[in-house]
Each structure stands twice: as C-alpha cells, then as structure tokens.
Design a protein around this motif. Structure first.
Motif, PDB file in Angstrom:
ATOM      1  N   ASP A  70      36.905  37.083  43.977  1.00  0.00           N
ATOM      2  CA  ASP A  70      37.859  38.006  43.120  1.00  0.00           C
ATOM      3  C   ASP A  70      37.326  38.063  41.776  1.00  0.00           C
ATOM      4  O   ASP A  70      37.330  39.207  41.230  1.00  0.00           O
ATOM      5  CB  ASP A  70      39.396  37.567  43.328  1.00  0.00           C
ATOM      6  CG  ASP A  70      40.011  37.640  44.691  1.00  0.00           C
ATOM      7  OD1 ASP A  70      39.603  38.386  45.418  1.00  0.00           O
ATOM      8  OD2 ASP A  70      41.164  37.258  44.644  1.00  0.00           O
ATOM      9  N   LYS A  74      35.877  41.214  39.550  1.00  0.00           N
ATOM     10  CA  LYS A  74      36.625  41.871  38.461  1.00  0.00           C
ATOM     11  C   LYS A  74      35.498  42.083  37.418  1.00  0.00           C
ATOM     12  O   LYS A  74      35.338  42.788  36.634  1.00  0.00           O
ATOM     13  CB  LYS A  74      37.595  40.750  37.998  1.00  0.00           C
ATOM     14  CG  LYS A  74      38.970  40.790  38.457  1.00  0.00           C
ATOM     15  CD  LYS A  74      39.815  39.695  38.190  1.00  0.00           C
ATOM     16  CE  LYS A  74      41.240  39.526  38.814  1.00  0.00           C
ATOM     17  NZ  LYS A  74      42.231  38.572  38.513  1.00  0.00           N
ATOM     18  N   ARG A  79      34.439  46.205  44.457  1.00  0.00           N
ATOM     19  CA  ARG A  79      34.647  45.586  45.391  1.00  0.00           C
ATOM     20  C   ARG A  79      33.362  45.025  46.054  1.00  0.00           C
ATOM     21  O   ARG A  79      32.613  45.971  46.257  1.00  0.00           O
ATOM     22  CB  ARG A  79      35.440  46.041  46.528  1.00  0.00           C
ATOM     23  CG  ARG A  79      36.814  46.340  45.979  1.00  0.00           C
ATOM     24  CD  ARG A  79      37.836  45.416  46.494  1.00  0.00           C
ATOM     25  NE  ARG A  79      38.294  44.928  47.821  1.00  0.00           N
ATOM     26  CZ  ARG A  79      38.610  43.824  47.929  1.00  0.00           C
ATOM     27  NH1 ARG A  79      38.670  42.811  46.967  1.00  0.00           N
ATOM     28  NH2 ARG A  79      39.153  43.600  49.359  1.00  0.00           N
TER      29      ARG A  79
END
Length: 116
Positions: A70, A74, A79
C-alpha cells in the motif's frame, strides 16, 4: 563528520503532536534507544514497525527495509497490478505483507519488535 549538523530532538513538538507530556516522550525515546543499544550490543535482531510504511529489520551488520505494498502504491501514485512488477519487488525482498509475522522476516526467527 564533515559539514553535517546535528539538531536536538524537539521533545516539546513531539509531545504536542502525540498529545502526551514532554516527560513521557523523553522516557519513551530514552527507553527505546536504550533497548536498541542493548539489542545491538548483544547481537540480537531488532525490527522497527513503521505504521503504514513497512518494517526496518536489523540483524547483526545487516539492515533491511521492507515496505508495505500500500505504501509503495501511494509513493508511485498507481496500483501495482502487474504480476511481473510485484514478483520482482518480492524477489528483491522489498515488499512485505502487513499480515506476515515479523519474526518470520529474520534469519533466526527471534526478533525484538519496536514499538511495543
């Protein structure tokens, strides 16, 4: 060394940001650095769990940072769907799941985990 300047830690700012007393901040930092020093002196493994970022693992003279997927998404702003990219990151030991037991990341399976 050289032209690098050390700046003292601003305990009051940390205390204000964490909504705790300055004394508590000083005690926590002193306790953490003392335990880390003891671990390193005795050759024990230590892991710093950095919330929402990853795990910094110290084993002997080896220091390794493993990031949560994750967090990498970011940072890159996208993704990571591509299986080849994900597999390459895993092979480089750069990615770790938040569900994986921290002790499984070390060679010995024994590690002091910060913070606790």
């Amino acid at each position: 060394p050289g032209s690098k300047r050390l700046e003292p830690l601003k305990y009051a700012k940390v205390a204000m940001d964490a909504s705790v007393s300055r004394r508590k901040v000083e005690c926590c930092i002193l306790g953490t650095t003392s335990l880390l020093y003891h671990c390193l002196e005795k050759g024990m493994s230590a892991a710093f769990v950095l919330r929402d970022v990853g795990v910094l693992l110290i084993e002997g003279s080896r220091v390794q940072m493993r990031f949560y997927l994750d967090f990498l998404e970011k940072v890159t702003g996208e993704r990571i769907w591509n299986r080849a990219t994900l597999k390459a990151l895993q092979q480089l030991d750069m990615v770790v799941s938040q569900e994986v037991p921290i002790a499984s990341l070390s060679f010995t399976g024994r590690v002091i985990i910060f913070p606790k």
